[in-house]
Write an enzyme that holds these catalytic residues in place. Structure first.
Site, PDB file in Angstrom:
ATOM      1  N   ILE A   1       0.838  -1.200   0.000  1.00 59.37           N
ATOM      2  CA  ILE A   1       0.000   0.000   0.000  1.00 59.37           C
ATOM      3  C   ILE A   1       0.869   1.244   0.000  1.00 59.37           C
ATOM      4  O   ILE A   1       0.539   2.256  -0.614  1.00 59.37           O
ATOM      5  CB  ILE A   1      -0.913   0.040   1.246  1.00 59.37           C
ATOM      6  N   SER A   2       1.975   1.151   0.725  1.00 59.11           N
ATOM      7  CA  SER A   2       2.802   2.349   0.860  1.00 59.11           C
ATOM      8  C   SER A   2       4.239   1.967   1.191  1.00 59.11           C
ATOM      9  O   SER A   2       4.484   1.030   1.947  1.00 59.11           O
ATOM     10  CB  SER A   2       2.205   3.232   1.965  1.00 59.11           C
TER      11      SER A   2
ATOM     12  N   ASP B   1       3.049  13.358  15.160  1.00 55.43           N
ATOM     13  CA  ASP B   1       3.230  13.422  13.701  1.00 55.43           C
ATOM     14  C   ASP B   1       1.861  13.581  13.053  1.00 55.43           C
ATOM     15  O   ASP B   1       1.567  12.994  12.020  1.00 55.43           O
ATOM     16  CB  ASP B   1       3.940  12.160  13.192  1.00 55.43           C
TER      17      ASP B   1
ATOM     18  N   GLY C   1       7.282   3.964   2.740  1.00 53.94           N
ATOM     19  CA  GLY C   1       7.757   5.225   3.292  1.00 53.94           C
ATOM     20  C   GLY C   1       9.208   5.087   3.676  1.00 53.94           C
ATOM     21  O   GLY C   1       9.845   4.070   3.410  1.00 53.94           O
ATOM     22  N   LYS C   2       9.691   6.128   4.304  1.00 51.94           N
ATOM     23  CA  LYS C   2      11.077   6.097   4.735  1.00 51.94           C
ATOM     24  C   LYS C   2      11.262   5.088   5.860  1.00 51.94           C
ATOM     25  O   LYS C   2      12.263   4.408   5.948  1.00 51.94           O
ATOM     26  CB  LYS C   2      11.499   7.493   5.215  1.00 51.94           C
ATOM     27  N   GLU C   3      10.282   5.039   6.729  1.00 52.44           N
ATOM     28  CA  GLU C   3      10.442   4.217   7.925  1.00 52.44           C
ATOM     29  C   GLU C   3       9.655   2.923   7.911  1.00 52.44           C
ATOM     30  O   GLU C   3       9.855   2.061   8.761  1.00 52.44           O
ATOM     31  CB  GLU C   3      10.058   5.023   9.169  1.00 52.44           C
ATOM     32  N   SER C   4       8.732   2.807   6.980  1.00 49.81           N
ATOM     33  CA  SER C   4       7.942   1.579   6.979  1.00 49.81           C
ATOM     34  C   SER C   4       7.423   1.235   5.596  1.00 49.81           C
ATOM     35  O   SER C   4       7.333   2.090   4.721  1.00 49.81           O
ATOM     36  CB  SER C   4       6.759   1.726   7.940  1.00 49.81           C
ATOM     37  N   VAL C   5       7.104  -0.043   5.443  1.00 46.77           N
ATOM     38  CA  VAL C   5       6.408  -0.508   4.248  1.00 46.77           C
ATOM     39  C   VAL C   5       5.105  -1.109   4.737  1.00 46.77           C
ATOM     40  O   VAL C   5       5.091  -1.854   5.716  1.00 46.77           O
ATOM     41  CB  VAL C   5       7.218  -1.587   3.502  1.00 46.77           C
ATOM     42  N   VAL C   6       4.021  -0.752   4.067  1.00 43.44           N
ATOM     43  CA  VAL C   6       2.716  -1.251   4.508  1.00 43.44           C
ATOM     44  C   VAL C   6       2.126  -2.160   3.429  1.00 43.44           C
ATOM     45  O   VAL C   6       2.066  -1.789   2.257  1.00 43.44           O
ATOM     46  CB  VAL C   6       1.751  -0.081   4.814  1.00 43.44           C
TER      47      VAL C   6
HETATM   48  P1  ADP Z   1       4.685   5.804   7.751  1.00 45.52           P
HETATM   49  O1  ADP Z   1       5.408   5.910   9.036  1.00 45.52           O
HETATM   50  O2  ADP Z   1       5.463   5.120   6.692  1.00 45.52           O
HETATM   51  O3  ADP Z   1       4.072   7.099   7.319  1.00 45.52           O
HETATM   52  P2  ADP Z   1       1.945   4.962   8.163  1.00 45.52           P
HETATM   53  O4  ADP Z   1       1.460   4.232   9.353  1.00 45.52           O
HETATM   54  O5  ADP Z   1       1.543   6.397   8.037  1.00 45.52           O
HETATM   55  O6  ADP Z   1       3.505   4.773   8.074  1.00 45.52           O
HETATM   56  O7  ADP Z   1       1.444   4.178   6.891  1.00 45.52           O
HETATM   57  C1  ADP Z   1       1.763   4.585   5.595  1.00 45.52           C
HETATM   58  C2  ADP Z   1       0.533   4.598   4.705  1.00 45.52           C
HETATM   59  O8  ADP Z   1      -0.042   3.299   4.661  1.00 45.52           O
HETATM   60  C3  ADP Z   1      -0.561   5.489   5.237  1.00 45.52           C
HETATM   61  O9  ADP Z   1      -0.438   6.793   4.763  1.00 45.52           O
HETATM   62  C4  ADP Z   1      -1.816   4.831   4.736  1.00 45.52           C
HETATM   63  O10 ADP Z   1      -2.106   5.258   3.416  1.00 45.52           O
HETATM   64  C5  ADP Z   1      -1.434   3.375   4.698  1.00 45.52           C
HETATM   65  N1  ADP Z   1      -1.914   2.691   5.913  1.00 45.52           N
HETATM   66  C6  ADP Z   1      -1.249   2.517   7.071  1.00 45.52           C
HETATM   67  N2  ADP Z   1      -1.973   1.846   7.965  1.00 45.52           N
HETATM   68  C7  ADP Z   1      -3.147   1.572   7.373  1.00 45.52           C
HETATM   69  C8  ADP Z   1      -4.338   0.879   7.768  1.00 45.52           C
HETATM   70  N3  ADP Z   1      -4.463   0.327   8.974  1.00 45.52           N
HETATM   71  N4  ADP Z   1      -5.348   0.772   6.881  1.00 45.52           N
HETATM   72  C9  ADP Z   1      -5.235   1.328   5.661  1.00 45.52           C
HETATM   73  N5  ADP Z   1      -4.153   1.972   5.224  1.00 45.52           N
HETATM   74  C10 ADP Z   1      -3.112   2.109   6.057  1.00 45.52           C
HETATM   75 MG    MG Z   2       2.491   8.208   7.889  1.00 49.23          MG
END
Ligand code: ADP
Ligand code: MG
Length: 495
Positions: free
Chosen positions: A240-241, A384, A243-248
């Site tokens: 889904i995403s 944040d 980022g710098k610190e995580s992959v979702v």
């Molecule tokens: P980061 O620290 O990388 O910003 P986030 O927790 O914000 O991590 O997650 C990154 C992106 O993943 C979010 O902006 C969102 O679009 C998606 N995401 C994260 N958690 C969820 C979730 N529980 N359900 C749906 N989308 C999510």
């Molecule tokens: Mg975030």
């Protein structure tokens, strides 16, 4: 007139009204419904039998499982012999790997990775629910009575029915023994077979196309793979995403022991590339809840601490009924939580969603309320908070990304809170919400403090005073106030 040489004539069936018939039918119907699945007639295909929860059967089940395991292993050995024979000295060899019964990862006992699945809701210190079923030796009523004696017939039937398991499940033969399987054992075996099959299918599928997991390092991939292998996840669909610190990742939930897993979940993988984390040290280093542990940890463990922190914070937020993801499981640096969105489509971030002015206003008041709850009820500052970390779903704002959230006693908590307020205030003002107050007003409304407008320096002074206060109380008081942190790298049991 009623005399007949063959004895008395049976009385004519009493005629009765339709409603009576109906209500009688209703009665039997209700009775049928009350006693769980219908009596055993023939071989009711795949549906499971009622469980006769007598304690003796647990050891039977163990035995059965062990025997099945033994059988599977023998089958695999035989397979290996056949493979060798088949290949002989040939230069080109054929692998029978796909036909193995015992799955490779289950076999390997790779030391520290084999932490049991951590059930975040199970409290090992709480006594198990007492068993309420009386041991009266029979169940049911009238002609549907099932006595212990029936267990024999029933057991034999169950044994026979084992042959109806999927064709690729080898159940062995009883060698003419009179095997009787109790319903509970049968049900468990049946369920075991079903999940084995699904798992087997997944495993073989995996070999052909492992796509999504390419974004992470092999260690992480293995952990993710194990979650699928253990059935906690049905499958992992895609990223889904990043980022710098995580992959979702988006994934479909499977099941945890005695705990349902949502159909749609996300895996938040905290990145093990450390550089970006270095500058986030101050969020965690000074959080007294983690202070003792932080100094002793190696970098990999620090990453896990982030995941753990997010879990703790989310749990607190759920308790206060703030809309946010629900924690499913924490496994090292991977946090599994409920998916905010529907049918694989994640909810949009507040910055991306186009809302009418009414919705925008509602969203603003909701954010204000949630910020107050977070501060006052959860004792947390998001740290944040912005339109990037708020999702719009089902007409509500959902908060995410709370690994960096801190308690108000954190030396920089009020600065973080002020920054959050600035982001929120600016965003909603830009979107034309006239009700959105200035950063100072918002800050005061959330914190219950009273800093004069325009005097941001006030915040540092407050923090300084806060710190002095904390120091005066002495470090000894901390553990008492942070029970919710729990033992090192264990998930919440109760929080
Ligand atoms: P980061 O620290 O990388 O910003 P986030 O927790 O914000 O991590 O997650 C990154 C992106 O993943 C979010 O902006 C969102 O679009 C998606 N995401 C994260 N958690 C969820 C979730 N529980 N359900 C749906 N989308 C999510
Ligand atoms: Mg975030």
């Amino acid at each position: 007139f009623n005399y007949s040489p063959w004895g008395p004539v049976a009385p004519e069936p009493r005629s009765c009204s339709l409603t009576e018939v109906m209500s009688e039918q209703l009665a039997t119907q209700l009775e049928e419904e009350n006693k769980a699945p219908p009596p055993l007639t023939g071989y009711p295909s795949a549906d499971l039998l009622p469980s006769d929860d007598s304690s003796e059967t647990t050891s039977d089940l163990m035995l059965a499982k062990m025997l099945q395991m033994q059988f599977d292993r023998e089958f695999d050995d035989q397979l290996l012999r056949e493979e060798k024979k088949f290949n002989g000295d040939s230069k080109v060899s054929i692998s029978f790997e796909n036909y193995r019964m015992v799955h490779p990862y289950e076999d390997s006992d790779s030391s520290e990775d084999e932490v049991d699945w951590q059930d975040t809701r199970h409290d090992p210190y709480r006594a198990e629910k007492p068993q309420t079923t009386p041991r009266k030796g029979f169940t049911g009523k009238g002609k549907n009575i099932t006595t212990k004696h029936d267990a024999v017939t029933c057991g034999r039937k169950n044994t026979a029915r084992m042959d109806n398991f999927a064709p690729e499940v080898h159940v062995g033969d009883g060698m003419g023994m009179d095997l009787k399987l109790s319903n509970q054992v049968f049900n468990s075996l049946k369920q075991h077979c079903n999940s084995e099959q699904r798992r087997s299918a997944r495993l073989h599928e995996k070999k052909e196309h492992s796509t999504a997991e390419q974004a992470v390092d092999p260690r992480t991939r293995l952990l993710m793979y194990k979650m699928v292998n253990a059935g906690v996840l049905e499958n992992i669909n895609g990223c889904i995403s990043t980022g710098k610190e995580s992959v979702v990742f988006h994934a479909n939930g499977g099941s945890l022991e005695e705990q349902p897993v949502p159909d749609e979940v996300v895996l938040k993988v905290f990145k093990t590339t450390l550089n970006e984390f270095k500058n986030r040290d101050r969020y965690i280093k000074d959080d007294y809840r983690f202070i003792d542990r932080f100094s002793k940890l190696n970098p990999r463990k620090v990453i896990r601490l982030w995941a753990e922190k997010e879990m703790h914070n989310l749990t607190r937020m759920r308790k206060a009924e703030i809309p946010c993801p629900e924690v499913v499981l924490l496994k090292k640096h991977i946090l599994v939580m409920s998916f905010i969105g529907k049918d694989h489509v994640p909810a949009p971030k507040l910055k991306d969603v186009l809302l009418g002015s009414e919705d925008m206003k509602t969203a603003f008041y909701q954010v204000l309320h949630v910020m107050q709850q977070l501060y006052q009820e959860c004792n947390l500052v998001h740290a944040d908070l912005s339109e990037y970390n708020m999702l719009w779903h089902e007409g509500k704002v959902w908060l995410i990304d709370v690994s960096q959230s801190v308690e108000p006693t954190h030396p920089h908590a009020l600065e973080f809170l002020f920054r959050d307020c600035r982001n929120v205030s600016t965003f909603f003002q830009k979107r034309g919400v006239s009700e959105a107050m200035s950063v100072y007003e918002l800050f005061n409304l959330v914190s219950g403090l009273n800093i004069p407008v325009g005097e941001e320096e006030e915040i540092e002074a407050l923090e300084k005073r806060n710190e002095d206060h904390v120091q005066r109380r002495g470090k000894k008081t901390f553990p008492a106030s942070c029970e919710d942190v729990g033992p090192p790298l264990q998930p919440d049991s109760d929080d």
